[in-house]
Design an enzyme around this catalytic site. Structure first.
Site, mmCIF file in Angstrom:
data_model
loop_
_atom_site.group_PDB
_atom_site.id
_atom_site.type_symbol
_atom_site.label_atom_id
_atom_site.label_comp_id
_atom_site.label_asym_id
_atom_site.label_seq_id
_atom_site.Cartn_x
_atom_site.Cartn_y
_atom_site.Cartn_z
ATOM 1 N N ASP A 251 0.824 -1.210 0.000
ATOM 2 C CA ASP A 251 0.000 0.000 0.000
ATOM 3 C C ASP A 251 0.859 1.260 0.000
ATOM 4 O O ASP A 251 1.879 1.345 0.703
ATOM 5 C CB ASP A 251 -0.890 -0.012 1.245
ATOM 6 C CG ASP A 251 -1.723 1.240 1.390
ATOM 7 O OD1 ASP A 251 -2.667 1.400 0.593
ATOM 8 O OD2 ASP A 251 -1.433 2.053 2.284
ATOM 9 N N GLU A 321 1.316 -0.562 -5.024
ATOM 10 C CA GLU A 321 0.443 0.560 -5.377
ATOM 11 C C GLU A 321 1.338 1.754 -5.652
ATOM 12 O O GLU A 321 1.858 2.384 -4.737
ATOM 13 C CB GLU A 321 -0.526 0.876 -4.237
ATOM 14 C CG GLU A 321 -1.473 2.014 -4.581
ATOM 15 C CD GLU A 321 -2.271 2.518 -3.386
ATOM 16 O OE1 GLU A 321 -3.397 2.995 -3.592
ATOM 17 O OE2 GLU A 321 -1.760 2.434 -2.255
#
Length: 603
Positions: A251, A321
């Site tokens: 993330d 990401e």
């Protein structure tokens, strides 16, 4: 070299070891004859390239709060996920990515982690996680966890000890003195802004310093310039790998590092539509994409994954990401220790995006890929509006047809397989902190609540998501018609049945590893060819525009007169029913119609 010979050469290079060439040049007749047979097989396409599991499956993102509630508190949980694992067997999905289930005070619904090696009681416990992994593996499902390395919760033990300046934890976070003002006042070290609006610096009275937070003030950034912290996070990965996890989605990786010189203010973006408290009012050269620093940490994480791969020869997957803005950034990410960065180009689809627009987005994914890199595509996730809402619900089947027939790994956000739409959220119903920092008149522009509504399993009360009378977010009002059970039981065509058909079609060599070539493209239609040598060729033609298009597909790269429809979007006329024989010189598609056609007389 002819086009066909060149294509065969490229296919050969990707499937046959170079040593075979040496053997042909140097070996005796018998060995050479064996090698010739191997080469012939490779050119025909009977020797598929070696592929990792993550290249051959659909990845399905589960947002656990919204997937399935097992204990009737209105919030999805791990046991709920376990109860629905057969859904993925039905869909022919073989990998699930689970958004955070770690221990958390839930200020950002799991992305503010107070213990990286435990499960939040809201979702269950470690035994439940072990059962989930075990049951998934029994079904041939890989389990990918969200790993949230940029920050922790301010309730994490590390942060509490860092506030106290306990020697081990003193520098686990990014602390700085403020700028001294008159009469003992102080102000933040610089003008850096939080993604969630306002200053990215928060004063801590006990420590008498500011700490940096790229997101909420309850999410202090971890300090990766501290080797002890780096080791802590590597050990967190080991904790989950020991428990059978097959990979991680990393993330918010671009935020991992900031420059050490915090006297540098970030420059203005010169956007006149934003106020000075909003994140994009500035550009972020000092707080985003410090690539050299990130690569070193990423390489350390890959080393950890490789430790486990070396034990059992099973690949551990890592996807990041990373919102790339330039070709150079994309290449850099592909050359990093990650298996791939998510490609988010298709998130930009809107109602005006027709055939040429889609072509440009897809071409960008394939453009300048480094050797051995593998493309991927994603329409939506927990941070972005559903593509069915952005493009229009009438395009749901066309969009799934696109996603599942492109070359590369597709990622499906839960509910896309049935055509779920964003829900209508009032300000009083809203819970997302990103939206709640804005007033009622504009909050929906920033809120992520609409795309996070409960999964619609059936036409029962609460869409079969929970037996509670309430849920953490409202259930979509269309759940009586758009749900898994109703669509599976439909006598004829349904969105979920098309999804399943396409997912099974992806098992065929032309879609698994075959070549990709663009065919007819105009403002309405986008079409392309998928093929592997000595296997059937497939034409995919989809009208993403607003008007009818009639096109001739007999020219290159199709070079064929007729084909057989193997899948359609369900809204076509009888001419294009499944198994219909069609004339490729004149294919007429209305808006939101799409076909997958097997070529039957290709050269």
């Amino acid at each position: 070299m002819t086009a066909m010979t060149k294509d065969k050469s490229q296919h050969f290079c990707s499937t046959v070891k170079c040593q075979c060439l040496v053997l042909l040049l140097t070996a005796g007749c018998v060995a050479a004859a064996v090698c010739v047979a191997l080469l012939s097989t490779a050119v025909r396409g009977r020797m598929p390239p070696d592929m990792e599991w993550w290249q051959t499956t659909i990845i399905y993102q589960i947002y656990p709060r919204s997937f399935m509630d097992s204990n009737n508190d209105g919030i999805g949980d791990i046991r709920g996920i376990i109860s629905k694992l057969d859904h993925f067997t039905y869909l022919n999905v073989k990998a699930i990515w689970i958004s955070p289930v770690y221990e958390s005070p839930m200020k950002d619904f799991g992305y503010d982690i107070s213990n990286f090696t435990n499960v939040s009681p809201i979702f269950g416990n470690l035994t439940d996680m072990a059962n989930l992994t075990e049951e998934a593996h029994k079904r041939g499902l890989k389990v990918i966890l969200d790993f949230v390395p940029n920050h922790s919760s301010n309730l994490h033990m590390w942060f509490n000890e860092s506030v106290k300046r306990t020697p081990r934890y003193k520098d686990y976070y990014v602390w700085r003195d403020g700028i001294a003002g008159p009469n003992g006042t102080h102000s933040p070290p610089n003008n850096w802004l939080s993604v969630f609006k306002n200053s990215a610096w928060e004063w801590n009275e006990e420590r008498k310093q500011y700490y940096y937070h790229a997101f909420l003030k309850e999410q202090p950034d971890l300090n990766y310039r501290n080797p002890a912290l780096v080791e802590e996070m590597q050990n967190a990965l080991r904790f989950w790998l020991e428990r059978g996890v097959d990979g991680f989605r990393i993330d918010a990786l671009p935020y991992l590092f900031e420059v050490t010189n915090t006297s540098w203010n970030e420059p203005k973006s010169n956007r006149t539509d934003l106020d000075p408290t909003q994140y994009d009012y500035l550009t972020h050269p000092y707080t985003q994409n410090l690539m050299d620093d990130m690569y070193k940490v990423l390489a350390g994480w890959r080393d950890v994954l490789d430790e486990y791969e070396n034990l059992d020869e099973k690949r551990r997957f890592m996807v990041v990401e990373a919102y790339t803005k330039t070709t150079a950034e994309k290449i850099a990410w592909y050359k990093s220790a990650a298996d791939m960065p998510f490609y988010f180009g298709l998130l930009n689809i809107n109602k005006a995006c027709g055939g040429s627009c889609i072509r440009d987005i897809v071409d960008e994914a394939y453009k300048d890929l480094p050797a051995n890199a593998w493309a991927n595509f994603v329409f939506g996730n927990h941070d972005n509006r559903r593509v069915s809402t952005k493009k229009g619900p009438e395009f749901v089947n066309a969009l799934n047809m696109l996603l599942l027939t492109l070359k590369g790994t597709p990622t499906t956000y839960y509910g896309e397989e049935i055509g779920m739409l964003d829900v209508n959220i009032t300000y009083n119903q809203s819970v997302d902190p990103q939206g709640k920092v804005y007033n009622e008149s504009v909050f929906l522009k920033y809120s992520r609540d609409p795309e996070r509504s409960p999964m619609q399993w059936s036409n029962d009360t609460m869409a079969g998501f929970t037996n509670s009378t309430t849920s953490w977010l409202p259930v979509g009002s269309n759940y009586r018609t758009i749900n898994v059970e109703t669509e599976k039981d439909a006598e004829g065509f349904s969105t979920i049945k098309l999804y399943r058909t396409l997912a099974k079609l992806r098992e065929e060599p032309p879609f698994r590893y075959g070549l990709f070539k663009t065919a007819v493209v105009n403002n309405n239609t986008y079409s392309y060819l998928r093929h592997a040598f000595d296997f059937p060729q497939y034409l995919i033609a989809i009208n993403f525009g607003s008007s009818t298009d009639t096109s001739d597909y007999t020219k290159a790269p199709v070079n064929a007169e007729r084909g057989v429809v193997v899948a359609n979007t369900g809204n076509v006329n009888a001419t294009y029913n499944v198994n219909s024989n069609v004339d490729l010189s004149r294919i007429t598609l209305n808006s939101a119609e799409g076909l997958v056609i097997k070529i039957i007389n290709a050269p």
